[in-house]
Scaffold this active site. Structure first.
Site: not given
Ligand code: HAX
Length: 438
Positions: A240, A270, A317, A326, A372
């Site tokens: 964002s 996100h 994250h 947070r 979140d």
């Molecule tokens: N549950 C299951 N799998 C997860 C996970 C979770 N909470 N977090 C990461 N992974 C997976 C990813 O999907 C990725 O899988 P693939 O290799 O199959 O694509 C793998 O673990 C490696 O990911 P990562 O390097 O640890 O994390 P990224 O930097 O790619 O993504 C995210 C970070 C926040 C998007 C991810 O941890 C996620 O999807 N979390 C759940 C959704 C969430 O809580 N989002 C909010 C984040 C904070 C924010 O921005 N708030 O607005």
């Protein structure tokens, strides 16, 4: 003859294999200054943005202009009788890096109060939208609709020196920020409270006025102040913030820019993750016949979610490698105000079991919760159970940080953003030649 869609799919399958091969065997090959892994993998860790508004350490978490969350809450002027500081004082602080006095803070409260009138056409537009439109779509539309108010756009078309850009940006950003709480509250009351409204209370600060317009009792005003401040920014690389900065770099005015950022915030991994957390917890309750789940039930539910290929919302994250401070700040609020609330107990139970399951699952680099995971339970406790509204609350807060950033972007004359792309063929050539191993 295959359709275009079928033809496309035939291309996608082998191309996926090429990308996977690059990531598996050549991730660390350096092309210019970044690796193939960074190039394909969402520019992770590449230092190519500047912001002084906030900074993010993977282990310590966020600092707002150098202050931790605790310091920010303690040192900024407080609303008399309240636990959390004025959002307006925080805005002053983010813009200047100086902690405002009470007098300086109150002058911003008064200034925002003068700017806070939302044009009637914005409400009219919202009312023409189908009521099942997602609140984030409504929020973004309302922001974009006000673009005709932009002082920056008008002054730019009249002709303006680059060194003067910051000034109409400041005016636009203050006008926009002052109106967002009323727009958010309007969307909530129109959509979920049978079109009943509370007019803005003059002389109230943003947090107090927002609680008033939502029809919420105290201490929701403090929950609002805390929520808006905590969500303001998380260094500028998140979707964002980056989207807002990127669009503003084309000299698009703050209305266009913030609307773009809000659209990015609406992504489920996100900002929308806060609604996903509540949806997911409710699903757990539902599956278990409305009972508070036992630890064993919860573990099974988490594994079921992972095994079905979904993420655990609120966990993981891109930058952080510890529990998000947070999250801890929101948890402290819950410990004080709703310690025995069932939903809060479930959120705490998830914290007890989810990290070790995510570790055993072996994918997420960070098994710890982000904000979140903890934010929704507070709003639910106050009766805002319409969880698809939660990301709008995030959006009001996020606006504070990103609008401060784009004022500074214009003040410092940062140029239009334009990263360089490469093709998969080029990456494969780099990989074949070995590049420079990092
Ligand atoms: N549950 C299951 N799998 C997860 C996970 C979770 N909470 N977090 C990461 N992974 C997976 C990813 O999907 C990725 O899988 P693939 O290799 O199959 O694509 C793998 O673990 C490696 O990911 P990562 O390097 O640890 O994390 P990224 O930097 O790619 O993504 C995210 C970070 C926040 C998007 C991810 O941890 C996620 O999807 N979390 C759940 C959704 C969430 O809580 N989002 C909010 C984040 C904070 C924010 O921005 N708030 O607005």
């Amino acid at each position: 003859m295959p359709t275009l869609k079928e033809r496309l799919y035939e291309k996608i399958v082998p191309h996926r294999a090429r990308t996977a091969e690059l990531l598996k065997h050549h991730r660390d090959v350096v092309i210019d200054t970044v690796t193939i892994g960074q190039c394909i993998g969402g520019v992770r860790d590449v230092k190519c943005l500047v912001t002084d508004i906030s900074s993010l350490d993977p282990l310590e978490g966020i600092r707002f202009r150098g202050m931790t969350i605790g310091e920010t809450f303690a040192r900024l002027p407080h609303v008399p009788g309240c636990e959390y500081p004025y959002v307006e004082g925080f805005w002053y602080y983010l813009l200047t890096g100086d902690i405002p006095t009470m007098t300086e803070t109150l002058s911003v409260v008064e200034d925002f109060s003068m700017r806070s009138q939302v044009p009637q056409y914005v409400f009219d537009i919202l009312r023409t939208m189908p009521r099942d439109t997602h609140p984030m779509t409504m929020f973004s539309t309302a922001i974009l609709a006000m673009q005709r108010e932009s002082i920056f756009a008008r002054k730019y078309s009249e002709g303006m020196k680059k060194s003067d850009y910051w000034e109409p940006m400041y005016e636009d950003c203050c006008n926009l920020l002052a109106r967002l709480p009323a727009i958010a509250a309007y969307i909530y009351r129109m959509k979920y409270k049978s079109d009943t409204f509370f007019p803005s209370g003059r002389y109230l600060d943003i947090g107090g006025n927002f609680a008033h317009m939502m029809g919420m009792p105290r201490p929701y005003d403090d929950a609002a102040r805390m929520t808006f401040i905590l969500h303001s920014d998380h260094e500028s690389g998140n979707v964002s913030s980056h989207a807002t900065h990127l669009v503003a770099s084309a000299l698009s005015d703050p209305y266009y820019s913030l609307s773009a950022g809000i659209n990015g915030l609406a992504g489920p991994i996100h900002g929308l993750a806060n609604q996903e957390v509540l949806r997911w917890i409710q699903e757990a309750f539902h599956k278990l016949g409305g009972q508070v789940p036992s630890e064993e039930d919860l573990k099974n539910f988490i594994w079921d979610t992972l095994n079905s290929g979904q993420v655990i919302p609120g966990y993981g994250h891109a930058v952080l490698r510890r529990t998000d401070p947070r999250y801890t700040a929101l948890k402290d609020f819950c410990e004080k105000h709703l310690p025995d609330y069932d939903l809060f107990k479930v959120v705490k139970m998830i914290y007890e079991v989810a990290p070790s399951i995510l570790r055993a699952h072996g994918k997420a680099k960070n098994p710890w919760p982000n904000l979140d995971a903890q934010s929704g339970v507070i709003h639910w406790y106050f009766g805002i159970t319409e969880y698809d509204f939660y990301t709008v609350l995030f959006g009001v807060g996020r606006a504070i940080g990103v609008l401060a950033t784009i004022i500074w972007d214009r003040a410092l004359g940062y140029p239009i953003e334009r990263p360089k792309s490469v093709t998969t063929d080029m990456l494969e050539k780099f990989a074949a030649e070995g590049g420079l191993k990092k």
